[in-house]
Design a protein around this motif. Structure first.
Motif, PDB file in Angstrom:
ATOM      1  N   SER A 152       0.834  -1.200   0.000  1.00  0.00           N
ATOM      2  CA  SER A 152       0.000   0.000   0.000  1.00  0.00           C
ATOM      3  C   SER A 152       0.870   1.251   0.000  1.00  0.00           C
ATOM      4  N   GLN A 198      -8.521  -3.606   1.790  1.00  0.00           N
ATOM      5  CA  GLN A 198      -9.414  -2.449   1.744  1.00  0.00           C
ATOM      6  C   GLN A 198      -8.655  -1.141   1.863  1.00  0.00           C
ATOM      7  N   SER A 199      -7.488  -1.163   2.505  1.00  0.00           N
ATOM      8  CA  SER A 199      -6.715   0.068   2.674  1.00  0.00           C
ATOM      9  C   SER A 199      -5.450   0.046   1.823  1.00  0.00           C
ATOM     10  N   ARG A 249      -8.373   1.248  -2.087  1.00  0.00           N
ATOM     11  CA  ARG A 249      -8.849   2.383  -1.308  1.00  0.00           C
ATOM     12  C   ARG A 249      -9.115   3.602  -2.177  1.00  0.00           C
ATOM     13  N   TYR A 250      -9.939   4.498  -1.627  1.00  0.00           N
ATOM     14  CA  TYR A 250     -10.130   5.792  -2.273  1.00  0.00           C
ATOM     15  C   TYR A 250      -8.868   6.637  -2.122  1.00  0.00           C
ATOM     16  N   SER A 288      -6.934   9.734  -0.832  1.00  0.00           N
ATOM     17  CA  SER A 288      -7.217  10.368   0.461  1.00  0.00           C
ATOM     18  C   SER A 288      -7.836  11.758   0.352  1.00  0.00           C
ATOM     19  N   THR A 305     -13.712  -1.198  -2.375  1.00  0.00           N
ATOM     20  CA  THR A 305     -13.540   0.252  -2.364  1.00  0.00           C
ATOM     21  C   THR A 305     -14.663   0.961  -1.620  1.00  0.00           C
ATOM     22  N   SER A 355     -13.990   1.746   2.019  1.00  0.00           N
ATOM     23  CA  SER A 355     -12.581   1.799   2.414  1.00  0.00           C
ATOM     24  C   SER A 355     -12.261   3.059   3.211  1.00  0.00           C
ATOM     25  N   HIS A 356     -13.015   4.146   2.990  1.00  0.00           N
ATOM     26  CA  HIS A 356     -12.741   5.382   3.722  1.00  0.00           C
ATOM     27  C   HIS A 356     -13.053   5.249   5.205  1.00  0.00           C
ATOM     28  N   GLU A 402     -10.003   3.649   6.652  1.00  0.00           N
ATOM     29  CA  GLU A 402      -8.951   4.657   6.666  1.00  0.00           C
ATOM     30  C   GLU A 402      -9.099   5.575   7.873  1.00  0.00           C
TER      31      GLU A 402
END
Length: 425
Positions: free
Chosen positions: A250, A282-283, A287-288, A290, A352, A355-356, A359
């Motif tokens: 990541s 997921q992270s 992920r989105y 940031s 996705t 995923s936030h 985070e």
């Protein structure tokens, strides 16, 4: 995880650094037959001083020199970061800086650890995203499509555990090892190169371990209560079906200051991989970005509501002035990125969607000063809420206050620890 640190002041060694030596090192790395010059004005980051070099034939390189004094911890950190960057550069077509020469000690003519890399073309997306003369729907879609396609490549490289990517010196095979001191810890004085925790075979165990490490350092009752509440969310929010392997490499700060684009919005570079880890899918690649999840880190989110004038030009200027997108706009951007990522990577698209949330959870665990605001956000997300002041809803403050005075907390962490941080009520 987003970068919450501020830029460092100019370190004292910069004033004594011999840039002619740096130029010579670069020339030697290019077989010693092409001279180069160093731009004397460096760019200061949180952990590195960056110099730009240009050779006589027009080729450009980048020199990165750590701000922290040399130590064995820094040497280990730089070595692991090199391994991760080399992995991305050789195993994918993601445009990353390629390492051309480096030294992880002060035992070199420059007298400082350094890394020389290729120079990547393009403009930082952070300089364009709020520029009304550049930003439009087509370019935004191009950015998202290009970025999602590149990040999807990391889904092809699976790992069995959570930790830091390492390499066997004999077989040259990659493996996941434990976590070592971060640049933050090193800048605060950590010098030991010994591992501190991990690796982990479970997302749940990883998150709970991070919380336990924070709990071991806390003495204030309110902080302990906040962490216990965070522990509840860490147990319930991550998808249980995604708890185990595989895990993936990541980017540590998947934000627009680390993304370079061309005039149309196609990504030309992903920079600053220092601190890259192998973590939950997921992270990781799914992920989105940031900068479209900023509303989930409320302390760092600076959006201010403006009156609706109906004037599109006025609203564009307001967006440019505050350098923030509204919560509604960010939600729209996430929907758009999700749709693009799912189209490009249908097997992993569902990762996705939320995923936030993971985070935000990881940010709250690792950065105490963000914790209260994120806990409030997570509480409303999990238990529901209402913006109408006349309607009372279950809030983080209510939960935390009650938890900090409950017999369960005293029985769980011990009355002595509670008394050290404030009398038990």
């Amino acid at each position: 995880m987003p970068d919450h640190s501020s830029l460092s002041p100019t370190p004292s060694f910069v004033y004594n650094l011999n840039l002619d030596v740096l130029a010579t090192l670069a020339t030697q790395a290019r077989n010693g037959d092409i001279a180069c010059v160093v731009d004397p004005v460096p760019k200061l980051g949180s952990f590195n001083v960056v110099y730009f070099l240009e050779f006589a034939d027009g080729v450009r390189w980048v020199a990165r020199i750590p701000i922290s004094p040399w130590s064995e911890a820094l040497r280990k950190r730089m070595s692991l970061d090199r391994i991760a960057l080399d992995f991305v550069g050789t195993k994918t077509t993601i445009p990353v800086p390629r390492i051309l020469d480096s030294s992880t000690t002060e035992d070199n003519p420059l007298g400082r650890p350094y890394t020389l890399t290729t120079f990547l073309p393009g403009t930082q997306l952070a300089k364009l995203w709020f520029d009304p003369s550049w930003f439009n729907d087509q370019r935004r879609t191009t950015v998202f499509t290009s970025l999602a396609g590149l990040m999807s490549q990391l889904s092809s490289h699976e790992f069995p555990s959570i930790g830091q990517l390492d390499i066997d010196s004999m077989t040259h095979a990659h493996f996941v090892g434990p976590f070592y001191p971060s640049f933050d810890a090193i800048s605060e004085g950590e010098t030991s190169p010994e591992p501190i925790y991990g690796p982990y075979q479970s997302t749940h165990v990883y998150l709970q371990s991070m919380i336990a490490l924070q709990l071991n350092k806390e003495t204030r009752t309110t902080d302990i209560a906040d962490l216990q509440l965070l522990r509840t969310f860490a147990g319930m929010l991550p998808d249980a079906a995604l708890d185990g392997a595989p895990f993936f490499l990541s980017h540590p700060d998947f934000n627009y200051q680390n993304i370079l684009v061309d005039a149309d919005g196609d990504v030309t570079g992903l920079i600053d991989w220092d601190g890259a880890t192998v973590g939950p899918r997921q992270s990781a690649f799914a992920r989105y970005p940031s900068w479209i999840t900023r509303d989930w880190d409320p302390l760092m989110y600076g959006y201010r509501e403006v009156s609706k004038s109906g004037d599109d030009d006025a609203e564009d200027l307001s967006r440019e002035a505050q350098q923030e997108d509204s919560p509604e706009t960010l939600s729209h951007f996430r929907d758009e990125y999700f749709a693009i990522f799912t189209r490009l990577n249908p097997d992993h698209g569902r990762l996705t969607r939320y995923s936030h949330v993971l985070e935000a959870l990881e940010i709250a665990i690792q950065l105490p000063f963000t914790r209260n605001n994120i806990l409030d956000k997570l509480t409303k997300y999990v238990y529901g809420g209402n913006d109408d002041d006349e309607i009372e809803f279950l809030s983080f403050v209510t939960l935390s206050q009650r938890l900090s005075t409950a017999p369960w907390l005293r029985d769980t962490v011990g009355e002595g620890k509670l008394l050290a941080g404030g009398e038990y009520v």
